[in-house]
Design a protein around this motif. Structure first.
Motif, PDB file in Angstrom:
ATOM      1  N   THR A  11       0.843  -1.188   0.000  1.00 30.37           N
ATOM      2  CA  THR A  11       0.000   0.000   0.000  1.00 30.37           C
ATOM      3  C   THR A  11       0.882   1.243   0.000  1.00 30.37           C
ATOM      4  O   THR A  11       2.020   1.214   0.494  1.00 30.37           O
ATOM      5  CB  THR A  11      -0.921   0.022   1.218  1.00 30.37           C
ATOM      6  OG1 THR A  11      -0.119  -0.036   2.408  1.00 30.37           O
ATOM      7  CG2 THR A  11      -1.888  -1.166   1.195  1.00 30.37           C
ATOM      8  N   GLY A  36       0.743   6.396   4.006  1.00 29.65           N
ATOM      9  CA  GLY A  36      -0.384   7.224   4.387  1.00 29.65           C
ATOM     10  C   GLY A  36       0.027   8.665   4.628  1.00 29.65           C
ATOM     11  O   GLY A  36       1.203   8.999   4.742  1.00 29.65           O
ATOM     12  N   THR A  37      -0.961   9.533   4.694  1.00 32.49           N
ATOM     13  CA  THR A  37      -0.730  10.949   5.001  1.00 32.49           C
ATOM     14  C   THR A  37      -1.031  11.197   6.467  1.00 32.49           C
ATOM     15  O   THR A  37      -1.901  10.548   7.053  1.00 32.49           O
ATOM     16  CB  THR A  37      -1.625  11.832   4.121  1.00 32.49           C
ATOM     17  OG1 THR A  37      -3.000  11.461   4.330  1.00 32.49           O
ATOM     18  CG2 THR A  37      -1.277  11.665   2.653  1.00 32.49           C
ATOM     19  N   THR A  67      -8.931  14.766   7.820  1.00 33.75           N
ATOM     20  CA  THR A  67      -8.793  14.628   6.364  1.00 33.75           C
ATOM     21  C   THR A  67      -7.546  13.837   5.969  1.00 33.75           C
ATOM     22  O   THR A  67      -7.314  13.611   4.775  1.00 33.75           O
ATOM     23  CB  THR A  67      -8.747  16.018   5.699  1.00 33.75           C
ATOM     24  OG1 THR A  67      -7.638  16.759   6.237  1.00 33.75           O
ATOM     25  CG2 THR A  67     -10.039  16.775   5.950  1.00 33.75           C
ATOM     26  N   GLY A  68      -6.731  13.426   6.941  1.00 36.91           N
ATOM     27  CA  GLY A  68      -5.577  12.590   6.637  1.00 36.91           C
ATOM     28  C   GLY A  68      -5.963  11.126   6.593  1.00 36.91           C
ATOM     29  O   GLY A  68      -7.132  10.747   6.800  1.00 36.91           O
ATOM     30  N   THR A  69      -4.975  10.279   6.337  1.00 35.30           N
ATOM     31  CA  THR A  69      -5.235   8.836   6.333  1.00 35.30           C
ATOM     32  C   THR A  69      -4.792   8.174   7.630  1.00 35.30           C
ATOM     33  O   THR A  69      -5.244   7.070   7.936  1.00 35.30           O
ATOM     34  CB  THR A  69      -4.498   8.175   5.145  1.00 35.30           C
ATOM     35  OG1 THR A  69      -3.089   8.417   5.255  1.00 35.30           O
ATOM     36  CG2 THR A  69      -5.003   8.728   3.821  1.00 35.30           C
ATOM     37  N   LYS A  70      -3.924   8.835   8.397  1.00 30.92           N
ATOM     38  CA  LYS A  70      -3.496   8.299   9.681  1.00 30.92           C
ATOM     39  C   LYS A  70      -4.359   8.888  10.797  1.00 30.92           C
ATOM     40  O   LYS A  70      -4.829  10.028  10.695  1.00 30.92           O
ATOM     41  CB  LYS A  70      -2.023   8.623   9.929  1.00 30.92           C
ATOM     42  CG  LYS A  70      -1.084   7.910   8.960  1.00 30.92           C
ATOM     43  CD  LYS A  70       0.372   8.208   9.288  1.00 30.92           C
ATOM     44  CE  LYS A  70       1.309   7.455   8.356  1.00 30.92           C
ATOM     45  NZ  LYS A  70       2.728   7.714   8.680  1.00 30.92           N
ATOM     46  N   GLY A 125      -8.380   8.268  10.460  1.00 34.85           N
ATOM     47  CA  GLY A 125      -8.253   9.019   9.216  1.00 34.85           C
ATOM     48  C   GLY A 125      -9.483   8.884   8.350  1.00 34.85           C
ATOM     49  O   GLY A 125     -10.088   7.811   8.242  1.00 34.85           O
ATOM     50  N   GLY A 126      -9.898  10.000   7.739  1.00 38.01           N
ATOM     51  CA  GLY A 126     -11.052   9.998   6.856  1.00 38.01           C
ATOM     52  C   GLY A 126     -12.383   9.947   7.572  1.00 38.01           C
ATOM     53  O   GLY A 126     -13.412   9.659   6.937  1.00 38.01           O
TER      54      GLY A 126
END
Length: 220
Positions: free
Chosen positions: A115, A118-119, A148-151, A187-188
């Motif tokens: 993958t 992540g951000t 709004t990040g992935t972490k 995240g998200g």
């Protein structure tokens, strides 16, 4: 016999040949002439050289180009397409290399089965929603935290700015208080939390109230 005699008589009567030429041609019949009479020829007279000299050249042939003939092109004439002709043995000037389109770089694609990295977590806070509390120096404040990040945001602090408002609407002071972030915030996702925000009671005498108008956060 008669013709030869007539030719000899014509030559003799006409005098010596001029410039090495002799008259040739048949003598036209006519009345007899006496010796010594000069009789002009009745037909055109052609002059021929007596020796083996060169024959006269035709006008416009010897030493020149026949009339009406196209002129020859010189070696410096332009080749088809307008490029000058290059003499044999002449080195050609170096030509510049053709222009190459600018190379565009793309990030490497992740290997199959892996993958992309992540951000980090990035929280955006919504406007605080206020509600009365049991004490006049407190109020209930609800805040939405959007990551709004992935972490995930695993820890942090929420700071509230509470204004103390007098009975006549005068803003007397602004007090900042801090409370823990409702971690973790994946995240998200968006997580809402309701806090009870209070200031010291002596800051809010009778007839005054509090208004929490701003919330900020720090996180890791």
């Amino acid at each position: 016999m008669c013709c030869a005699l007539a030719a000899a008589c014509l030559t003799g009567c006409g005098g010596p040949a001029r410039d090495g030429y002799a008259a040739a041609g048949a003598v036209a019949p006519g009345p007899e002439r006496r010796a010594g009479d000069n009789v002009p020829p009745q037909a055109p007279v052609e002059l021929r050289p007596l020796g083996d000299g060169p024959a006269p050249s035709a006008p416009g042939v010897a030493g020149g180009t026949p009339p009406g003939a196209p002129a020859q092109r010189s070696a410096a004439a332009s080749a088809p397409g307008g490029t000058p002709a290059t003499p044999p043995g002449t080195a050609q000037p170096p030509q510049p290399p053709p222009e190459q389109p600018p190379a565009t770089s793309k990030p490497p694609a992740p290997a199959p089965g892996t993958t992309s990295p992540g951000t980090p977590a990035n929280l955006t806070l919504g406007p605080p929603t206020r509600a009365p509390a049991a004490d006049r120096w407190c109020e209930k404040v609800t805040v939405a935290f959007a990551n709004t990040g992935t972490k995930p945001a695993t820890s942090g602090t929420v700071t509230f700015s509470t204004h103390i408002i007098g009975a006549l609407g005068i803003d007397w002071a602004t007090i900042d208080t801090a409370q823990p972030l409702p971690a973790p915030v994946p995240g998200g996702t968006t997580k809402a939390q309701t806090y009870t925000v209070c200031v010291e009671s002596w800051r809010v005498p009778m007839g005054m109230h509090v208004e929490t108008r701003k919330a900020t956060a720090t996180w890791t």
